[in-house]
Write an enzyme that holds these catalytic residues in place. Sequence first.
Site, PDB file in Angstrom:
ATOM      1  N   ARG A 120       0.881  -1.185   0.000  1.00 39.41           N
ATOM      2  CA  ARG A 120       0.000   0.000   0.000  1.00 39.41           C
ATOM      3  C   ARG A 120       0.905   1.218   0.000  1.00 39.41           C
ATOM      4  NH1 ARG A 120      -5.202   1.498   3.622  1.00 39.41           N
ATOM      5  NH2 ARG A 120      -6.058   0.193   1.973  1.00 39.41           N
ATOM      6  N   HIS A 141      -7.423   0.816  -6.272  1.00 36.82           N
ATOM      7  CA  HIS A 141      -7.620  -0.029  -5.090  1.00 36.82           C
ATOM      8  C   HIS A 141      -8.277  -1.345  -5.556  1.00 36.82           C
ATOM      9  CE1 HIS A 141      -7.828  -1.225  -1.056  1.00 36.82           C
ATOM     10  NE2 HIS A 141      -8.675  -0.358  -0.547  1.00 36.82           N
ATOM     11  N   GLN A 194     -10.119  -3.980  -3.118  1.00 35.24           N
ATOM     12  CA  GLN A 194     -11.415  -3.510  -2.618  1.00 35.24           C
ATOM     13  C   GLN A 194     -12.480  -3.640  -3.707  1.00 35.24           C
ATOM     14  OE1 GLN A 194     -12.256  -1.942   0.647  1.00 35.24           O
ATOM     15  NE2 GLN A 194     -14.216  -2.558  -0.218  1.00 35.24           N
ATOM     16  N   ASP A 250     -17.243   7.034  -1.317  1.00 36.59           N
ATOM     17  CA  ASP A 250     -15.962   6.940  -0.601  1.00 36.59           C
ATOM     18  C   ASP A 250     -15.674   8.327  -0.029  1.00 36.59           C
ATOM     19  OD1 ASP A 250     -13.434   6.175   0.302  1.00 36.59           O
ATOM     20  OD2 ASP A 250     -12.498   6.227  -1.679  1.00 36.59           O
ATOM     21  N   CYS A 268     -16.412   1.688   1.006  1.00 36.17           N
ATOM     22  CA  CYS A 268     -15.229   0.854   1.273  1.00 36.17           C
ATOM     23  C   CYS A 268     -14.715   1.014   2.701  1.00 36.17           C
ATOM     24  CB  CYS A 268     -14.126   1.186   0.271  1.00 36.17           C
ATOM     25  SG  CYS A 268     -13.631   2.916   0.311  1.00 36.17           S
ATOM     26  N   ARG A 306     -13.527  -8.610   2.233  1.00 39.96           N
ATOM     27  CA  ARG A 306     -12.121  -8.358   1.917  1.00 39.96           C
ATOM     28  C   ARG A 306     -11.295  -9.606   2.231  1.00 39.96           C
ATOM     29  NH1 ARG A 306     -10.113  -3.134   1.849  1.00 39.96           N
ATOM     30  NH2 ARG A 306      -8.214  -4.103   1.083  1.00 39.96           N
TER      31      ARG A 306
HETATM   32  N1  NVA Z   1      -9.948   6.676  -1.290  1.00 43.83           N
HETATM   33  C1  NVA Z   1      -9.567   6.262   0.028  1.00 43.83           C
HETATM   34  C2  NVA Z   1      -9.796   4.790   0.229  1.00 43.83           C
HETATM   35  C3  NVA Z   1      -9.457   4.291   1.590  1.00 43.83           C
HETATM   36  C4  NVA Z   1      -9.628   2.808   1.703  1.00 43.83           C
HETATM   37  C5  NVA Z   1      -8.100   6.627   0.262  1.00 43.83           C
HETATM   38  O1  NVA Z   1      -7.296   6.455  -0.665  1.00 43.83           O
HETATM   39  O2  NVA Z   1      -7.770   7.086   1.351  1.00 43.83           O
HETATM   40  N1   CP Z   2     -11.137  -0.077   2.709  1.00 40.48           N
HETATM   41  C1   CP Z   2      -9.856  -0.111   3.103  1.00 40.48           C
HETATM   42  O1   CP Z   2      -8.935  -0.371   2.312  1.00 40.48           O
HETATM   43  O2   CP Z   2      -9.677   0.112   4.436  1.00 40.48           O
HETATM   44  P1   CP Z   2      -8.290   0.331   5.201  1.00 40.48           P
HETATM   45  O3   CP Z   2      -7.754   1.680   4.783  1.00 40.48           O
HETATM   46  O4   CP Z   2      -8.663   0.276   6.647  1.00 40.48           O
HETATM   47  O5   CP Z   2      -7.337  -0.760   4.815  1.00 40.48           O
END
Ligand code: NVA
Ligand code: CP
Length: 313
Positions: free
Chosen positions: A106, A133, A136, A228, A268, A296
């Site tokens: 990540r 992502h 997800q 989101d 999500c 997930r």
């Molecule tokens: N769009 C959000 C998703 C978090 C799971 C982010 O990138 O922070």
């Molecule tokens: N939805 C998601 O990826 O959550 P986290 O940021 O908690 O991993």
Amino acid sequence: MGMKGRDLLSIHDYSVGEVATIMDVSRKLKKMQKAGEEHRYLEGKNLAMIFHKASTRTRVSFEVGFSQLGGHPIYLSDSGTQMGRGEPVRDTARVLSRYVDGIMIRTFAQETVVELAKYADVPVINGLTDLLHPCQALTDIFTAIEYKGTIRGRKLTYVGDGNNMLHSLMFACAKMGMNLSCACPEGYMPDPRIVKLAQADAAETHCKIEVLTNPLEAAKQADVLYTDVWASMGMEEQQSIRQEAMQDYQINSRLLSVARPDAIVMHCLPAHRGEEITDEVMEGPQSVIFDQAENRLHVQKAIMALLMSDENL
Ligand code: NVA
Ligand code: CP
């Protein structure tokens, strides 16, 4: 047709058949898990999990999922490793490949994940970038299929920020033949390069990916309503300007009323109640948000097993 040894950088890189296989194996592993049946497809394997951003769901579901498959996951953060002190990704990739059987990452730039995959000899899984992502979105179509039976020809509506989540949902829906309408404010539209690629994928499965600005128009007759956060990780300082730009892009009871009566609501997570979604809708009967979070675990287990197991699934 095996998927062993592949990376998962973007859903766009996978064929329609491969996405369908991920759905089938997810269903199988979820059933086995619920029945208490052994499914140690990754016995003796090790997974490095690199996190350059915060996470609750991704970290815990990958870690638990890999353990349930019989493997050993290793959590690596910036602060605890040499990556935080500037060791290049291409060196980290080659070193980790000598120890582990797969890497989940990540991070911020999609290019970092691409670079990691280029230099790693083991499968690399994208656990979120600023652009995409995929884990997800694969989970989300799996969840939609659980609720709707089939999603081919149905409609998912996304309102809010044209971000990583929307990009991966476009690819996931396009691969599964599900129509996607999104409504985003000017200045927060999805990346046109992604839209173009997703529309090309959609032509193959005869569905439609459309980008609108009016949320009520986009939500009409939707089977799935999705949103989101308005400010993703790394954009915290833009919170107030984004809040202002996106205030009409909320999932609330009014928006829900133009969707199909049996529409399901997805997010999500983490959610900011009162911003992109109301507390009422999030806690209401049409919300499937926590089933989505559970899935997930099952879908990522399928991805890891397909990419890393020596056994046929
Ligand atoms: N769009 C959000 C998703 C978090 C799971 C982010 O990138 O922070
Ligand atoms: N939805 C998601 O990826 O959550 P986290 O940021 O908690 O991993």
